[in-house]
Write a protein that holds these residues in place. Sequence first.
Motif, PDB file in Angstrom:
ATOM      1  N   GLY A 174       0.818  -1.200   0.000  1.00 18.60           N
ATOM      2  CA  GLY A 174       0.000   0.000   0.000  1.00 18.60           C
ATOM      3  C   GLY A 174       0.854   1.253   0.000  1.00 18.60           C
ATOM      4  O   GLY A 174       2.079   1.192   0.029  1.00 18.60           O
ATOM      5  N   THR A 175       0.177   2.388  -0.036  1.00 20.78           N
ATOM      6  CA  THR A 175       0.886   3.663  -0.060  1.00 20.78           C
ATOM      7  C   THR A 175       0.227   4.637   0.897  1.00 20.78           C
ATOM      8  O   THR A 175      -0.923   4.484   1.275  1.00 20.78           O
ATOM      9  CB  THR A 175       0.849   4.287  -1.473  1.00 20.78           C
ATOM     10  N   PHE A 176       0.980   5.629   1.276  1.00 19.51           N
ATOM     11  CA  PHE A 176       0.475   6.727   2.085  1.00 19.51           C
ATOM     12  C   PHE A 176       0.431   7.968   1.214  1.00 19.51           C
ATOM     13  O   PHE A 176       1.300   8.187   0.380  1.00 19.51           O
ATOM     14  CB  PHE A 176       1.409   7.025   3.269  1.00 19.51           C
ATOM     15  N   ALA A 177      -0.574   8.769   1.431  1.00 20.97           N
ATOM     16  CA  ALA A 177      -0.661  10.046   0.731  1.00 20.97           C
ATOM     17  C   ALA A 177      -1.180  11.081   1.714  1.00 20.97           C
ATOM     18  O   ALA A 177      -1.903  10.759   2.641  1.00 20.97           O
ATOM     19  CB  ALA A 177      -1.604   9.938  -0.469  1.00 20.97           C
ATOM     20  N   SER A 178      -0.784  12.286   1.530  1.00 25.19           N
ATOM     21  CA  SER A 178      -1.301  13.359   2.368  1.00 25.19           C
ATOM     22  C   SER A 178      -1.839  14.443   1.465  1.00 25.19           C
ATOM     23  O   SER A 178      -1.546  14.486   0.278  1.00 25.19           O
ATOM     24  CB  SER A 178      -0.198  13.910   3.272  1.00 25.19           C
ATOM     25  N   GLY A 179      -2.648  15.282   2.030  1.00 25.26           N
ATOM     26  CA  GLY A 179      -3.216  16.352   1.235  1.00 25.26           C
ATOM     27  C   GLY A 179      -3.972  17.300   2.126  1.00 25.26           C
ATOM     28  O   GLY A 179      -4.040  17.124   3.337  1.00 25.26           O
ATOM     29  N   ALA A 180      -4.531  18.294   1.523  1.00 26.31           N
ATOM     30  CA  ALA A 180      -5.311  19.284   2.245  1.00 26.31           C
ATOM     31  C   ALA A 180      -6.626  19.494   1.513  1.00 26.31           C
ATOM     32  O   ALA A 180      -6.703  19.322   0.301  1.00 26.31           O
ATOM     33  CB  ALA A 180      -4.535  20.601   2.321  1.00 26.31           C
ATOM     34  N   VAL A 181      -7.645  19.845   2.268  1.00 27.96           N
ATOM     35  CA  VAL A 181      -8.935  20.174   1.661  1.00 27.96           C
ATOM     36  C   VAL A 181      -8.816  21.585   1.097  1.00 27.96           C
ATOM     37  O   VAL A 181      -8.466  22.517   1.809  1.00 27.96           O
ATOM     38  CB  VAL A 181     -10.064  20.080   2.707  1.00 27.96           C
ATOM     39  N   GLN A 182      -9.085  21.708  -0.185  1.00 25.80           N
ATOM     40  CA  GLN A 182      -8.946  22.997  -0.865  1.00 25.80           C
ATOM     41  C   GLN A 182     -10.096  23.928  -0.480  1.00 25.80           C
ATOM     42  O   GLN A 182     -11.234  23.490  -0.373  1.00 25.80           O
ATOM     43  CB  GLN A 182      -8.936  22.800  -2.384  1.00 25.80           C
ATOM     44  N   PRO A 183      -9.818  25.214  -0.270  1.00 21.66           N
ATOM     45  CA  PRO A 183     -10.906  26.147   0.041  1.00 21.66           C
ATOM     46  C   PRO A 183     -11.761  26.402  -1.195  1.00 21.66           C
ATOM     47  O   PRO A 183     -11.321  26.175  -2.327  1.00 21.66           O
ATOM     48  CB  PRO A 183     -10.171  27.420   0.472  1.00 21.66           C
ATOM     49  N   VAL A 184     -12.984  26.863  -0.951  1.00 19.06           N
ATOM     50  CA  VAL A 184     -13.862  27.194  -2.076  1.00 19.06           C
ATOM     51  C   VAL A 184     -13.257  28.359  -2.853  1.00 19.06           C
ATOM     52  O   VAL A 184     -12.482  29.149  -2.323  1.00 19.06           O
ATOM     53  CB  VAL A 184     -15.285  27.561  -1.608  1.00 19.06           C
ATOM     54  N   THR A 185     -13.621  28.462  -4.112  1.00 18.85           N
ATOM     55  CA  THR A 185     -13.161  29.577  -4.931  1.00 18.85           C
ATOM     56  C   THR A 185     -14.370  30.283  -5.519  1.00 18.85           C
ATOM     57  O   THR A 185     -15.432  29.686  -5.694  1.00 18.85           O
ATOM     58  CB  THR A 185     -12.244  29.100  -6.074  1.00 18.85           C
ATOM     59  N   GLY A 186     -14.202  31.540  -5.813  1.00 16.39           N
ATOM     60  CA  GLY A 186     -15.245  32.306  -6.480  1.00 16.39           C
ATOM     61  C   GLY A 186     -16.493  32.530  -5.644  1.00 16.39           C
ATOM     62  O   GLY A 186     -17.570  32.720  -6.200  1.00 16.39           O
ATOM     63  N   ALA A 187     -16.378  32.511  -4.313  1.00  7.08           N
ATOM     64  CA  ALA A 187     -17.560  32.723  -3.477  1.00  7.08           C
ATOM     65  C   ALA A 187     -18.056  34.159  -3.641  1.00  7.08           C
ATOM     66  O   ALA A 187     -17.282  35.108  -3.599  1.00  7.08           O
ATOM     67  CB  ALA A 187     -17.232  32.442  -2.015  1.00  7.08           C
ATOM     68  N   ARG A 211     -15.523  15.233  -4.430  1.00  7.25           N
ATOM     69  CA  ARG A 211     -15.639  14.525  -3.145  1.00  7.25           C
ATOM     70  C   ARG A 211     -16.125  15.427  -2.020  1.00  7.25           C
ATOM     71  O   ARG A 211     -16.483  14.954  -0.956  1.00  7.25           O
ATOM     72  CB  ARG A 211     -14.281  13.939  -2.749  1.00  7.25           C
ATOM     73  N   TYR A 212     -16.128  16.734  -2.232  1.00  2.22           N
ATOM     74  CA  TYR A 212     -16.429  17.671  -1.153  1.00  2.22           C
ATOM     75  C   TYR A 212     -17.917  17.947  -1.021  1.00  2.22           C
ATOM     76  O   TYR A 212     -18.661  17.953  -1.990  1.00  2.22           O
ATOM     77  CB  TYR A 212     -15.755  19.020  -1.399  1.00  2.22           C
ATOM     78  N   SER A 213     -18.325  18.228   0.212  1.00  2.00           N
ATOM     79  CA  SER A 213     -19.598  18.870   0.488  1.00  2.00           C
ATOM     80  C   SER A 213     -19.212  20.240   1.060  1.00  2.00           C
ATOM     81  O   SER A 213     -18.030  20.512   1.275  1.00  2.00           O
ATOM     82  CB  SER A 213     -20.432  18.048   1.466  1.00  2.00           C
ATOM     83  N   TYR A 214     -20.205  21.094   1.302  1.00  2.00           N
ATOM     84  CA  TYR A 214     -19.897  22.466   1.700  1.00  2.00           C
ATOM     85  C   TYR A 214     -20.709  22.861   2.921  1.00  2.00           C
ATOM     86  O   TYR A 214     -21.930  22.713   2.939  1.00  2.00           O
ATOM     87  CB  TYR A 214     -20.153  23.418   0.532  1.00  2.00           C
ATOM     88  N   LEU A 215     -20.024  23.352   3.948  1.00  2.00           N
ATOM     89  CA  LEU A 215     -20.657  23.802   5.180  1.00  2.00           C
ATOM     90  C   LEU A 215     -20.828  25.311   5.097  1.00  2.00           C
ATOM     91  O   LEU A 215     -19.862  26.035   4.869  1.00  2.00           O
ATOM     92  CB  LEU A 215     -19.785  23.434   6.384  1.00  2.00           C
ATOM     93  N   ARG A 254     -17.325  26.833   3.613  1.00  2.00           N
ATOM     94  CA  ARG A 254     -16.139  26.004   3.858  1.00  2.00           C
ATOM     95  C   ARG A 254     -16.311  24.663   3.167  1.00  2.00           C
ATOM     96  O   ARG A 254     -17.326  23.994   3.325  1.00  2.00           O
ATOM     97  CB  ARG A 254     -15.990  25.809   5.357  1.00  2.00           C
ATOM     98  N   SER A 255     -15.318  24.257   2.393  1.00  2.00           N
ATOM     99  CA  SER A 255     -15.344  22.928   1.782  1.00  2.00           C
ATOM    100  C   SER A 255     -15.009  21.892   2.851  1.00  2.00           C
ATOM    101  O   SER A 255     -14.308  22.176   3.808  1.00  2.00           O
ATOM    102  CB  SER A 255     -14.356  22.852   0.620  1.00  2.00           C
ATOM    103  N   GLN A 256     -15.540  20.700   2.646  1.00  2.00           N
ATOM    104  CA  GLN A 256     -15.376  19.672   3.667  1.00  2.00           C
ATOM    105  C   GLN A 256     -15.331  18.303   3.007  1.00  2.00           C
ATOM    106  O   GLN A 256     -16.117  18.010   2.119  1.00  2.00           O
ATOM    107  CB  GLN A 256     -16.559  19.823   4.619  1.00  2.00           C
ATOM    108  N   LEU A 257     -14.387  17.498   3.449  1.00  2.00           N
ATOM    109  CA  LEU A 257     -14.274  16.115   2.994  1.00  2.00           C
ATOM    110  C   LEU A 257     -14.970  15.250   4.030  1.00  2.00           C
ATOM    111  O   LEU A 257     -14.668  15.325   5.216  1.00  2.00           O
ATOM    112  CB  LEU A 257     -12.809  15.717   2.841  1.00  2.00           C
ATOM    113  N   THR A 258     -15.911  14.457   3.614  1.00  2.00           N
ATOM    114  CA  THR A 258     -16.762  13.685   4.519  1.00  2.00           C
ATOM    115  C   THR A 258     -15.948  12.765   5.415  1.00  2.00           C
ATOM    116  O   THR A 258     -14.919  12.234   5.001  1.00  2.00           O
ATOM    117  CB  THR A 258     -17.769  12.865   3.696  1.00  2.00           C
ATOM    118  N   ALA A 259     -16.446  12.580   6.620  1.00  2.00           N
ATOM    119  CA  ALA A 259     -15.786  11.696   7.581  1.00  2.00           C
ATOM    120  C   ALA A 259     -15.777  10.257   7.075  1.00  2.00           C
ATOM    121  O   ALA A 259     -16.674   9.832   6.360  1.00  2.00           O
ATOM    122  CB  ALA A 259     -16.510  11.770   8.923  1.00  2.00           C
TER     123      ALA A 259
END
Length: 176
Positions: free
Chosen positions: A45-58, A78-82, A135-140
């Motif tokens: 397997g592999t490990f990856a890291s990343g960040a949830v990108q903020p919304v644009t053009g609000a 993959r994102y939903s928005y709060l 705020r963009s959000q990646l589901t739990a």
Amino acid sequence: MMPARAGLLERGALLVLVTGALVLVLTGLPRTTAAFTDSASIRSGTFASGAVQPVTGARCADPSGTSAVVRWTNVDTRYSYLLEAVRADGTVLGSTLVLNNGTSGTVQQLEISPGDLDLPPATSYRLTDFVVRVRSQLTATNASPSPWRGSVVEVPIAVSLVNILLLFPTTHVQCG
């Protein structure tokens, strides 16, 4: 035969030794601790890291005069928005989760009418300013029980009382 003075010294040394040992036992010996490190290895397997990108053009639009539409560009499928309505003093009035409904780059939106997001009704003809935080959000997931969230983007809105023909005062939500 031993001289009397030498026997006294031996007994004195023995008394000091016994007294010292007794003091150590009664006051407690200093405790010792040990620590170690361990490592684990991944066999596949592999490990990856990343960040949830903020919304644009609000941004905000006033399509009907009585409500405001907050729009933003979909960053990732993959994102939903709060969205949270927030007073100037930082108090969060209400929030809602907008599920993703398009591909990356499409416009997402939420129409905000009087009473939505627990916005209070207007009590005067003066504008009351609020901010909608998007705020963009990646589901739990099982791996991360709480959602990962992107940075907040703020969109100003206002609530006011509008009187049509002096007979029907109504609350309006508009872009601030």
